[in-house]
Design an enzyme around this catalytic site. Structure first.
Site, PDB file in Angstrom:
ATOM      1  N   ARG A  57      35.261  35.133  66.323  1.00 20.78           N
ATOM      2  CA  ARG A  57      35.119  35.765  67.646  1.00 20.78           C
ATOM      3  C   ARG A  57      33.652  36.121  67.869  1.00 20.78           C
ATOM      4  O   ARG A  57      33.104  35.963  68.953  1.00 20.78           O
ATOM      5  CB  ARG A  57      35.998  37.018  67.774  1.00 20.78           C
ATOM      6  CG  ARG A  57      35.645  37.859  69.003  1.00 20.78           C
ATOM      7  CD  ARG A  57      36.688  38.884  69.423  1.00 20.78           C
ATOM      8  NE  ARG A  57      37.337  39.560  68.326  1.00 20.78           N
ATOM      9  CZ  ARG A  57      36.770  40.500  67.555  1.00 20.78           C
ATOM     10  NH1 ARG A  57      35.533  40.892  67.772  1.00 20.78           N
ATOM     11  NH2 ARG A  57      37.457  41.055  66.567  1.00 20.78           N
ATOM     12  N   TYR A 109      33.787  31.933  95.196  1.00 16.71           N
ATOM     13  CA  TYR A 109      35.016  31.435  94.579  1.00 16.71           C
ATOM     14  C   TYR A 109      36.137  32.480  94.713  1.00 16.71           C
ATOM     15  O   TYR A 109      35.913  33.672  94.487  1.00 16.71           O
ATOM     16  CB  TYR A 109      34.709  31.145  93.105  1.00 16.71           C
ATOM     17  CG  TYR A 109      35.886  30.665  92.307  1.00 16.71           C
ATOM     18  CD1 TYR A 109      36.445  29.409  92.548  1.00 16.71           C
ATOM     19  CD2 TYR A 109      36.449  31.457  91.316  1.00 16.71           C
ATOM     20  CE1 TYR A 109      37.525  28.966  91.813  1.00 16.71           C
ATOM     21  CE2 TYR A 109      37.528  31.020  90.569  1.00 16.71           C
ATOM     22  CZ  TYR A 109      38.063  29.772  90.830  1.00 16.71           C
ATOM     23  OH  TYR A 109      39.130  29.343  90.096  1.00 16.71           O
ATOM     24  N   ASP A 181      26.047  31.982  90.198  1.00 17.44           N
ATOM     25  CA  ASP A 181      27.096  31.093  89.705  1.00 17.44           C
ATOM     26  C   ASP A 181      26.660  29.670  90.045  1.00 17.44           C
ATOM     27  O   ASP A 181      26.650  29.268  91.206  1.00 17.44           O
ATOM     28  CB  ASP A 181      28.420  31.469  90.385  1.00 17.44           C
ATOM     29  CG  ASP A 181      29.592  30.623  89.901  1.00 17.44           C
ATOM     30  OD1 ASP A 181      29.364  29.487  89.435  1.00 17.44           O
ATOM     31  OD2 ASP A 181      30.741  31.104  90.001  1.00 17.44           O
ATOM     32  N   LYS A 206      34.468  22.823  85.029  1.00 11.98           N
ATOM     33  CA  LYS A 206      34.176  21.894  86.125  1.00 11.98           C
ATOM     34  C   LYS A 206      33.244  20.780  85.648  1.00 11.98           C
ATOM     35  O   LYS A 206      33.590  20.068  84.732  1.00 11.98           O
ATOM     36  CB  LYS A 206      33.608  22.676  87.309  1.00 11.98           C
ATOM     37  CG  LYS A 206      34.375  23.977  87.613  1.00 11.98           C
ATOM     38  CD  LYS A 206      35.821  23.745  88.018  1.00 11.98           C
ATOM     39  CE  LYS A 206      36.667  25.020  88.066  1.00 11.98           C
ATOM     40  NZ  LYS A 206      36.142  26.114  88.844  1.00 11.98           N
TER      41      LYS A 206
HETATM   42  C1  LIG Z   1      36.337  27.494  88.793  1.00  9.33           C
HETATM   43  C2  LIG Z   1      35.266  28.404  89.191  1.00  9.33           C
HETATM   44  C3  LIG Z   1      35.148  29.666  88.601  1.00  9.33           C
HETATM   45  C4  LIG Z   1      36.134  30.191  87.591  1.00  9.33           C
HETATM   46  O1  LIG Z   1      36.129  29.455  86.405  1.00  9.33           O
HETATM   47  P1  LIG Z   1      37.411  29.254  85.462  1.00  9.33           P
HETATM   48  O2  LIG Z   1      36.888  28.376  84.383  1.00  9.33           O
HETATM   49  O3  LIG Z   1      38.487  28.640  86.302  1.00  9.33           O
HETATM   50  O4  LIG Z   1      37.808  30.615  84.983  1.00  9.33           O
HETATM   51  C5  LIG Z   1      34.072  30.457  88.978  1.00  9.33           C
HETATM   52  N1  LIG Z   1      33.186  30.052  89.905  1.00  9.33           N
HETATM   53  C6  LIG Z   1      33.267  28.849  90.497  1.00  9.33           C
HETATM   54  C7  LIG Z   1      32.244  28.450  91.507  1.00  9.33           C
HETATM   55  C8  LIG Z   1      34.306  27.987  90.172  1.00  9.33           C
HETATM   56  O5  LIG Z   1      34.401  26.803  90.778  1.00  9.33           O
END
Ligand SMILES: *Cc1c(COP(=O)(O)O)cnc(C)c1O
Length: 394
Positions: A57, A109, A181, A206
């Protein structure tokens, strides 16, 4: 392994670092790929005397390879990997205290919106959602309690492009952290730390993973103190990724530059075709000259990415028919994989955002969001053309 620094950002070009940063042939066996260190604990030479790893962890060699790789790609010094993008975002909020205020982009998001308003408002954090295309509006939302500015660019799902230099100025004047982000653009197209961001957040699920087979998240920073605090919460909260997930993302980042190039090329072709289609009211893509922030995007990004949104000139039901009628595009949430996906934000990714607020932000019932994959562009175009005809019963 852990005390070998990853190649510095100046060492080699991006495409080379995507493949090599943070990774070294295994000294014991010569294995070229970083092994999946499926071990929860590590032998110590004496009490408290270890070789960089004690417990998985806290740290795991496969995870370290990924963290160093991601840090290098973002041009940062420190990377932290998490079990999901949301776990990474949650860790940034762990830095705050009750009573603190956060200024947030209004079309972030959906899961981010939910975490902020439905979890952290209960812990007495305050959030103001603003139009981040307007730096004055962002500056105007700042209060003496503002500790964090949370930005996405391009935004989801309307692909607005936010001026990172301007956001860094607002954050600095407010003495607040700027977190960006960077999931949609990836470091292949845009590196927020270069524009003054303090923290870059990612959903590795993604484009970085890139094959729709893993869930993960990351935070990257240049500041050793900030990294230490993030590391404290990473270990204390414990939402860390397992080594197999880290291995999958590392496999993905090797091809990131090549994939982003083709994603961007396919998306640009499709967006231009949609823009000329008589049944399409509006197309959102930063690579189109008609995009309101096209010039900013051209300045801030190396290419325009694989996400396109468009509005069908038709009802909610017609739009539902459109997204249900494709054969190459899969109807699914998420994005950034090699395969093309499409979705209806109003009923899917943004269903958690209150309707009034969603409409105010421009996320209409007729909006379709497309994650353009790496299939042949002719097939993608033909598939959408057929689905539009089916939706409008032509
Ligand atoms: C998918 C996404 C998230 C969240 O990520 P997870 O891996 O699904 O927890 C946060 N920000 C953006 C822009 C995203 O597309």
């Amino acid at each position: 392994m852990s005390d070998e620094p990853s190649p510095s950002k100046d060492d080699t070009e991006f495409a080379t670092r995507a493949i090599h940063a943070g990774q070294h042939p295994d000294p014991e066996t010569g294995a070229v790929m970083t092994p999946i260190y499926a071990s929860s604990t590590f032998a110590q030479d004496g009490p408290g005397e270890h070789r960089g790893y004690e417990y998985s962890r806290t740290g795991n060699p496969t995870r370290t390879a990924l963290e160093d790789n991601l840090a290098s790609l973002e041009g940062g010094e420190y990377g932290r990997a998490f079990a999901s993008g949301m776990a990474a975002i949650n860790t940034v909020l762990n830095l705050l205290e009750a009573g603190d205020h956060v200024v947030v982009g209004e079309d972030v998001y959906g899961g981010t919106h939910r975490l902020f308003t439905e979890v952290y408002e209960d812990y007495d954090l305050r959030f103001s959602f603003v139009d981040t295309t307007d730096p004055d509006a962002v500056a105007g939302a700042v209060t003496p309690a503002t500790e964090l500015l949370w930005i996405e660019t391009p935004t989801n799902p309307l692909l607005q492009v936010i001026d990172l230099d301007a956001m860094a100025e607002v954050a600095e004047a407010a003495d607040a952290l700027l977190a960006v982000d960077n999931t949609f653009a990836t470091p292949a197209l845009q590196r927020p730390l270069e524009h003054g961001a303090d923290i870059v957040a990612h959903s590795l699920t993604k484009y970085l993973g890139g094959h729709s087979d893993v869930v993960g998240g990351a935070l990257i920073t240049d500041d050793p103190e900030l990294d230490e605090r993030l590391g404290f919460y990473q270990n204390s909260v414990g939402a860390t990724p397992d080594p197999f997930a880290c291995f999958l993302v590392l496999r993905g980042t090797k091809t990131l530059p090549v994939r982003m190039e083709r994603h961007s090329e396919n998306a640009r072709t499709l967006a231009a075709w949609l823009e000329d289609h008589p049944a399409i009211e509006r197309v959102y893509y930063p690579g189109l000259e008609s995009h309101p922030q096209h010039e900013l995007a051209a300045r801030q990004m190396d290419a325009f990415g694989g996400m396109v949104s468009f509005e069908l000139d038709g009802s909610l039901e017609a739009t539902e028919r459109l997204v249900s009628s494709t054969e190459v595009f899969t109807l699914a949430e998420s994005l950034g994989g090699v395969e093309s996906l499409l979705e209806q934000p109003a009923t899917m990714t943004h269903a958690a955002v209150p309707r009034e607020q969603r409409l105010d932000a421009g996320v209409t019932d007729g909006l379709v969001r497309v994650s353009v994959g790496l299939e042949a562009i002719e097939d993608l175009r033909a598939d959408l053309a057929g689905a539009i005809d089916a939706a409008l019963d032509r």
